[in-house]
Design an enzyme around this catalytic site. Structure first.
Site, PDB file in Angstrom:
ATOM      1  N   HIS A   1       0.847  -1.184   0.000  1.00 34.05           N
ATOM      2  CA  HIS A   1       0.000   0.000   0.000  1.00 34.05           C
ATOM      3  C   HIS A   1       0.885   1.238   0.000  1.00 34.05           C
ATOM      4  CE1 HIS A   1       0.356  -0.843   4.507  1.00 34.05           C
ATOM      5  NE2 HIS A   1       0.939   0.329   4.347  1.00 34.05           N
TER       6      HIS A   1
HETATM    7  P1  TYD Z   1      -2.328  -3.073   7.504  1.00 30.29           P
HETATM    8  O1  TYD Z   1      -1.812  -1.684   7.675  1.00 30.29           O
HETATM    9  O2  TYD Z   1      -3.132  -3.381   6.297  1.00 30.29           O
HETATM   10  O3  TYD Z   1      -1.123  -4.124   7.613  1.00 30.29           O
HETATM   11  P2  TYD Z   1       0.191  -4.309   6.706  1.00 30.29           P
HETATM   12  O4  TYD Z   1       0.427  -3.085   5.945  1.00 30.29           O
HETATM   13  O5  TYD Z   1       1.249  -4.589   7.708  1.00 30.29           O
HETATM   14  O6  TYD Z   1       0.016  -5.474   5.839  1.00 30.29           O
HETATM   15  O7  TYD Z   1      -3.142  -3.450   8.807  1.00 30.29           O
HETATM   16  C1  TYD Z   1      -3.687  -4.735   9.010  1.00 30.29           C
HETATM   17  C2  TYD Z   1      -5.002  -4.588   9.767  1.00 30.29           C
HETATM   18  O8  TYD Z   1      -4.803  -4.004  11.058  1.00 30.29           O
HETATM   19  C3  TYD Z   1      -6.016  -3.716   9.044  1.00 30.29           C
HETATM   20  O9  TYD Z   1      -7.297  -4.307   9.228  1.00 30.29           O
HETATM   21  C4  TYD Z   1      -6.000  -2.416   9.793  1.00 30.29           C
HETATM   22  C5  TYD Z   1      -5.563  -2.811  11.191  1.00 30.29           C
HETATM   23  N1  TYD Z   1      -4.738  -1.775  11.831  1.00 30.29           N
HETATM   24  C6  TYD Z   1      -5.311  -0.952  12.790  1.00 30.29           C
HETATM   25  O10 TYD Z   1      -6.500  -1.058  13.114  1.00 30.29           O
HETATM   26  N2  TYD Z   1      -4.517  -0.007  13.386  1.00 30.29           N
HETATM   27  C7  TYD Z   1      -3.216   0.140  13.056  1.00 30.29           C
HETATM   28  O11 TYD Z   1      -2.511   1.026  13.622  1.00 30.29           O
HETATM   29  C8  TYD Z   1      -2.645  -0.700  12.051  1.00 30.29           C
HETATM   30  C9  TYD Z   1      -1.220  -0.564  11.625  1.00 30.29           C
HETATM   31  C10 TYD Z   1      -3.444  -1.650  11.468  1.00 30.29           C
END
Ligand code: TYD
Length: 134
Positions: A49
């Protein structure tokens, strides 16, 4: 050449008792942290992302990880393989995290609270958004 990131050596004190590394606002980083989170028990590649506004300071306190950064034209890979090596991302770059090794644990200090609206989760959308906004 990709702009908007910096690799930094995190100050550390190493003595016969072990090591301590530290991050203070105003020294290595010029944005305030509103949130910290960490990745562990990692079973697959992560990220994929871009953040439109969020700035991040990323470091791997155990194991190693390859961070892919992409500005829609060029792509580089930065290996975080030491607890005193940090990656600052302060521009909207596409990022992927791959090759987690040795029970990697990745800590992120973020400039803002969680906001799904700040994410672009499709690479095609990221390319379009970059054309219009950067
Ligand atoms: P995401 O940022 O998509 O993970 P990565 O980039 O590491 O693959 O986050 C995974 C899930 O966790 C998503 O449902 C959002 C949630 N999340 C939160 O609620 N708060 C946060 O601070 C973070 C980083 C993620």
């Amino acid at each position: 050449m990709i702009k908007g990131y910096k690799i930094v050596e995190i100050p550390s004190v190493i003595d016969e008792r072990g090591s301590v590394s530290f991050v203070e606002l105003g020294q290595l980083v010029n944005f305030a942290f509103k949130r910290a989170y960490w990745l562990y028990n990692i079973k697959t590649e992560r990220g994929f992302h871009c953040h439109k506004k969020l700035k991040q300071f990323i470091f791997c306190i155990h194991g190693s990880v390859d961070c892919v950064l992409d500005d829609a034209k060029n792509r580089i890979i930065i290996k975080l393989d030491s607890p005193n090596k940090g990656l600052i991302i302060d521009q909207p770059l596409w990022r992927e995290m791959k090759n987690f090794n040795n029970s990697a644990c990745v800590v992120v200090l973020a400039s803002d609270t969680y906001d799904e609206e700040d994410y672009i989760r499709s690479y095609q959308e990221f390319k379009k958004w970059t054309d219009c906004n950067l």
